[in-house]
Every structure is written in structure tokens, then in C-alpha cells.
Enzyme design. Structure first.
Site, mmCIF file in Angstrom:
data_model
loop_
_atom_site.group_PDB
_atom_site.id
_atom_site.type_symbol
_atom_site.label_atom_id
_atom_site.label_comp_id
_atom_site.label_asym_id
_atom_site.label_seq_id
_atom_site.Cartn_x
_atom_site.Cartn_y
_atom_site.Cartn_z
ATOM 1 N NE ARG A 13 80.928 62.033 -12.140
ATOM 2 C CZ ARG A 13 80.995 62.219 -10.680
ATOM 3 N NH1 ARG A 13 82.067 62.650 -10.270
ATOM 4 N NH2 ARG A 13 80.383 61.394 -10.836
ATOM 5 C CE LYS A 24 82.281 51.116 7.538
ATOM 6 N NZ LYS A 24 82.034 52.761 7.446
ATOM 7 N N GLY A 44 81.797 54.911 -9.328
ATOM 8 C CA GLY A 44 82.353 55.358 -8.116
ATOM 9 C C GLY A 44 83.798 54.063 -8.168
ATOM 10 N N GLY A 87 76.736 57.446 -5.960
ATOM 11 C CA GLY A 87 75.959 57.767 -5.256
ATOM 12 C C GLY A 87 74.527 57.618 -6.473
HETATM 13 P P1 AMP Z 1 82.870 51.131 -0.899
HETATM 14 O O1 AMP Z 1 82.705 52.562 -1.374
HETATM 15 O O2 AMP Z 1 81.910 50.605 0.112
HETATM 16 O O3 AMP Z 1 81.818 50.231 -2.400
HETATM 17 O O4 AMP Z 1 83.164 50.503 -0.468
HETATM 18 C C1 AMP Z 1 84.936 50.754 -1.751
HETATM 19 C C2 AMP Z 1 85.865 50.352 -0.295
HETATM 20 O O5 AMP Z 1 85.683 49.280 -0.326
HETATM 21 C C3 AMP Z 1 87.673 50.274 -1.129
HETATM 22 O O6 AMP Z 1 88.347 51.029 -1.319
HETATM 23 C C4 AMP Z 1 87.859 48.988 -1.157
HETATM 24 O O7 AMP Z 1 89.150 49.165 -0.319
HETATM 25 C C5 AMP Z 1 87.323 49.105 0.194
HETATM 26 N N1 AMP Z 1 87.091 46.965 0.633
HETATM 27 C C6 AMP Z 1 87.578 45.766 -0.300
HETATM 28 N N2 AMP Z 1 86.947 45.039 0.374
HETATM 29 C C7 AMP Z 1 87.385 45.304 1.553
HETATM 30 C C8 AMP Z 1 88.176 44.295 2.253
HETATM 31 N N3 AMP Z 1 88.155 42.992 2.258
HETATM 32 N N4 AMP Z 1 89.259 44.701 4.197
HETATM 33 C C9 AMP Z 1 88.342 46.376 3.922
HETATM 34 N N5 AMP Z 1 87.428 47.305 3.026
HETATM 35 C C10 AMP Z 1 87.848 46.272 1.892
#
Ligand code: AMP
Length: 394
Positions: A37, A198, A351, A374
């Protein structure tokens, strides 16, 4: 871009307040572990030096919650910046206090002053007008180059723009060019790859992208909510039961819009959510009851790779598995490798996916890795970013 940039105004010899995103990761000894950054801010700073500006840099670091905390001091950033630019960086002890205002007042052309962490004041995140006014009073022009905080309406991102002529720096210009073209004027086929934990975090992105993309590839934890919505067993995989209807609606919308929506056909499952857990690969439609899906399987990697190879533009946000655990990082790394190989514009939305590409050493082979997780997500949702809206129109 329809907003003015530093190239659109006369900056010669002016005192300029520059909002940077120096929110860099550090270890427990305050050593910067990734200076990306800071490096990304250099083109703007160098241009301002060429223009003989008196440069005042302002940034946040972490979440000190409105009070001075040594571990959130920007001093290590001043040192790194000094090394990268090979010049002295004057460090202020505060943000709008006596030390900062005095140093700002005495600044000479070609000198750089770095203010302390702007979030040492609660007024920053409150977007307090008095605080913004004081900050603005130190300079004649405001340059926003902090893409990573452009989705926040804070004093140093939008507030100061009420009191000073405000333009963007080169980093924000570049981010908007790549993200904007990918969404609004892409070379097709346009493919979006969405992963992460999620569905609820990505609903707005999926909803907006269905309007734009030719193919939507889903992976990561959120795939299981979609599989469950189709009536399949997903064992102990992460799932948002209250989002099943929504997942159905999104699949229906994709169908109506003729968007190809791909879900994993096989899944690497683990017994427990830990790195060395027992694992095996099963069909995504037959996940055994006491196992959980933690990565996409080999067949899915193949299916997704074949599809991605057809793309001319790819946007990727979110890992396709729990990439923090080596044995479940295979899918995410494989997809990163495909992106690095193809002859297409490839964009990573910051991210975790940016971290994964970095982990695989493939950063240089990606067209654009966003500096704002974000902010890029909100941009992909089709939202207006306040830090950009506040700038002067062209
Ligand atoms: P995000 O911040 O929503 O992009 O989510 C990233 C996180 O999703 C990472 O820390 C991953 O470990 C988690 N993740 C990815 N695939 C899975 C999965 N199958 N089950 C649980 N967590 C997951």
C-alpha cells in the site's frame, strides 16, 4: 473518470493534503510485513514532489478507536517511506495538534510531512466538521489517493473536501479505471469468480454482477448455501439457513438473465475445521453427514479452469476454500494460476484473494490487484463510494 485528478489542476508549489491508505500489516514488533500500500502511493507522491508541492500526508492505521496507542503509530510507515523515496520524511507527533500544525506551517517546497494516525481522534470516523476544518486549514488543496477507505465517509476522506478543492491521486484513478472498465465496458466474455465465507456478505455483489457478467463462478463457503437451496445434503459445511430462499432467487435471476452460474461439482471435505484434519474428495451433491466442505475438488478445478480460459475479462473476489489451511488451499491456488496464465484482463478485488495470489507469487501476472477489499466490493455492488463522490467533477 468524471472526477478531477491531480493532472487536472495547477499544483505548482502548493501545500497539499494527501489522504493515503497506509493501513499496512505489521508484526508484533511493528515491522511492516507487506509494504504494497505504501508502494502504491508513490506515483502520486513523486508527481507532487516534481510539482514542488509542500506535501502533508494523512492516513489511518488499524483501529485505535479514537485514542493514542503506540502500536498504531505511523512511525514505521515514515521510515519505510523514507527508505523508498530516499529522502527525509518529517513525522508529526499528532494530527491537528501543535506539533503537526507548526510543522505544516514551516513546510518548504519538496518536503514531506506525515501526520500521526488520523484515527487517534474519534472525530475522524465521526466525520466531525470542526475536525475536518482544522485538518483542511493546514493545506490549500486536498488529494484523495486512499482507495482502501474510499467507501468510508470520514473526515479525512470526505469531510476535508467541503473546505478544500479536492481531486484524486493516481491510485484512485487507476483503481477506478480497472474496476470501472471491467464492470461497465468489459471485453467479453466477462466472468466473475466469487468465494469467501458467507453468501450474506456477497448478496449485493452477486445481485449486481448477474446484471453484468456472462458467467458467475461460485466457490468457498457460500457455495454450500446454494447447494442446500437446490436440495442437496451438505453435511456440516458452513450454511446460512435463512438465506436459502435468497440463494434460490439469485439462481432464478441468473437463469432469467442467461447468466451461466457454476457451482462446485466435487468438494474436498474435512472431518473438522482444522488444518491437519482427515480429508477426502466427494461429489458436491453427496457430502456425508459428519463432514464439511472446505475446498473445491479436482473436477471443479478443471471445470472452472476450462470456463475461465474462455474469458476476456475476469473479476475475482474471495477464496474458493479455506486457503489458510494448506491442504484446503489447492482450489484457490489453482484458480490463481489459471488467472496468471490466460490472455485476459484479470482483476482481483483485494482482501483474501489478493493474499492468496501473493502467497502463490503470482501478483505480477495479474492485470490489477486492488488495494481495497471493502472498497472494491462496494464498487462491484454498484454503490457510490463517498470518498470519490466528494471529489470535484471534471
Ligand atoms: P471473505 O472475507 O468473505 O472473502 O471470506 C474469506 C474467508 O472465507 C477465508 O478466511 C476462508 O477461510 C473462508 N472460507 C472459504 N471457503 C470456506 C469454506 N468452505 N468453509 C468455511 N470457510 C471458508
Amino acid at each position: 473518470m468524471d472526477k478531477k485528478t491531480i493532472k487536472d489542476i495547477d499544483l505548482k508549489g502548493k501545500k497539499v493534503l494527501v489522504r493515503c491508505d497506509f493501513n499496512v500489516p505489521m508484526d508484533e514488533n511493528q515491522n511492516i510485513t507487506d509494504n504494497n500500500r505504501i508502494v502504491a502511493a508513490l506515483p502520486t507522491i513523486k508527481y507532487l514532489l516534481e510539482q514542488d508541492c509542500k506535501i502533508i500526508l494523512v492516513s489511518h492505521l488499524g483501529r485505535p478507536k479514537g485514542e493514542f496507542k503506540k502500536e498504531f503509530s505511523l512511525e514505521p510507515v515514515a521510515k519505510e517511506l523514507s527508505k523508498l523515496l530516499n529522502m527525509e520524511i518529517i513525522m508529526a507527533k499528532d494530527v491537528i495538534g501543535e506539533d503537526a500544525t507548526e510543522k505544516a506551517k514551516n513546510l518548504k517546497p519538496g518536503e514531506i510531512l506525515l501526520l500521526e494516525n488520523v484515527r487517534f481522534h474519534r472525530e475522524e470516523t465521526d466525520n466531525d466538521p470542526e475536525f475536518s476544518k482544522k485538518l483542511a486549514s493546514m493545506a490549500e488543496i486536498f488529494v484523495n489517493d486512499a482507495f482502501g477507505t474510499a467507501h468510508r465517509a470520514h473526515s479525512s476522506t470526505t469531510g476535508v473536501a467541503e473546505f478544500l478543492p479536492a481531486v484524486s491521486g493516481f491510485l484512485i484513478e487507476k483503481e477506478l479505471k480497472f474496476l470501472g472498465n471491467a464492470i461497465n465496458n468489459p471485453e467479453r466474455p466477462l466472468i466473475a469468480i466469487l468465494g469467501g465465507a458467507k453468501v450474506s456478505d456477497k448478496i449485493a455483489v452477486i445481485d449486481n454482477l448477474i446484471e453484468k457478467v456472462d458467467t458467475l463462478i461460485i466457490g468457498g463457503g457460500m457455495a454450500y448455501t446454494f447447494l442446500k437451496a437446490q436440495g442437496y445434503e451438505i453435511g456440516n459445511s458452513i450454511c446460512e439457513i435463512d438465506k436459502l430462499d435468497l440463494a434460490k432467487q439469485l439462481m432464478e435471476k441468473a437463469n432469467q438473465k442467461n447468466v451461466k452460474l457454476l457451482l462446485p461439482v466435487d468438494t474436498k471435505v474435512g472431518k473438522e475445521f482444522k488444518s491437519d484434519t482427515e480429508s477426502k474428495t466427494v461429489k458436491s451433491t453427496e457430502i456425508p453427514s459428519d463432514w464439511q466442505g472446505l475446498d473445491i475438488g479436482e473436477k471443479t478445478i478443471e471445470l472452472y479452469s476450462e470456463e475461465i480460459k474462455k474469458a476476456k475479462t475476469v473479476i475475482w473476489n474471495g477464496p474458493l476454500g479455506v486457503f489458510e489451511f494448506d491442504q484446503f488451499s489447492v482450489g484457490t491456488i489453482a484458480i490463481a494460476k489459471i488467472l496468471a496464465q490466460i490472455d485476459a484482463t484479470t482483476i482481483i478485488g483485494g482482501g483474501d484473494s489478493a493474499a492468496a495470489v501473493k502467497k502463490a507469487g503470482l501478483e505480477d501476472k495479474i492485470t490489477h490487484v486492488s488495494t481495497g477489499g471493502g472498497a472494491s466490493l462496494e464498487f462491484l455492488e454498484g454503490k457510490k463510494l463517498p470518498g470519490i463522490a466528494a471529489l470535484m467533477d471534471k
